[in-house]
Design a protein around this motif. Sequence first.
Motif, PDB file in Angstrom:
ATOM      1  N   ASP A  69      -0.940  21.972  40.209  1.00  0.00           N
ATOM      2  CA  ASP A  69      -0.499  21.047  39.176  1.00  0.00           C
ATOM      3  C   ASP A  69      -1.576  20.041  38.789  1.00  0.00           C
ATOM      4  N   GLN A 109      -2.642  16.980  39.827  1.00  0.00           N
ATOM      5  CA  GLN A 109      -2.337  15.561  39.702  1.00  0.00           C
ATOM      6  C   GLN A 109      -3.100  14.788  40.761  1.00  0.00           C
ATOM      7  N   VAL A 160       7.844  18.700  34.798  1.00  0.00           N
ATOM      8  CA  VAL A 160       6.530  18.316  34.287  1.00  0.00           C
ATOM      9  C   VAL A 160       5.615  19.532  34.146  1.00  0.00           C
ATOM     10  N   THR A 161       5.615  20.422  35.131  1.00  0.00           N
ATOM     11  CA  THR A 161       4.757  21.603  35.025  1.00  0.00           C
ATOM     12  C   THR A 161       5.213  22.542  33.918  1.00  0.00           C
ATOM     13  N   LEU A 197       6.654  21.525  31.103  1.00  0.00           N
ATOM     14  CA  LEU A 197       6.313  20.876  29.834  1.00  0.00           C
ATOM     15  C   LEU A 197       4.836  20.966  29.508  1.00  0.00           C
ATOM     16  N   ARG A 198       3.999  21.058  30.524  1.00  0.00           N
ATOM     17  CA  ARG A 198       2.549  21.129  30.306  1.00  0.00           C
ATOM     18  C   ARG A 198       2.089  22.507  29.835  1.00  0.00           C
ATOM     19  N   LYS A 199       2.879  23.526  30.004  1.00  0.00           N
ATOM     20  CA  LYS A 199       2.456  24.890  29.621  1.00  0.00           C
ATOM     21  C   LYS A 199       2.501  25.100  28.152  1.00  0.00           C
TER      22      LYS A 199
END
Length: 80
Positions: A25, A27, A75-76, A78-80
């Motif tokens: 991820d 972060q 969150v992961t 949404l980032r794709k």
Amino acid sequence: MSLIATIVIGFVVGLLARLLHPGRDGQGIIMTTLLGIAGAMLAGYGGQFLGLYRPGQPAGFVGSVVGAIVILFVVTRLRK
């Protein structure tokens, strides 16, 4: 002192959530701590909504880790 304890516990919870959630991820330490704090808040408010906790009662450590994993999953995605 409770603010420092919240930050330290949030960091530990965030680390555990990142270890239990598969994948990379990317972060940093600050985001990991914020993830843990947000997971504890999600578990607390979600537990109150479901009747598991009363208002003012903190969420359990396991509930906080589960909340952090849920947030990390969202969150992961949404980032794709």
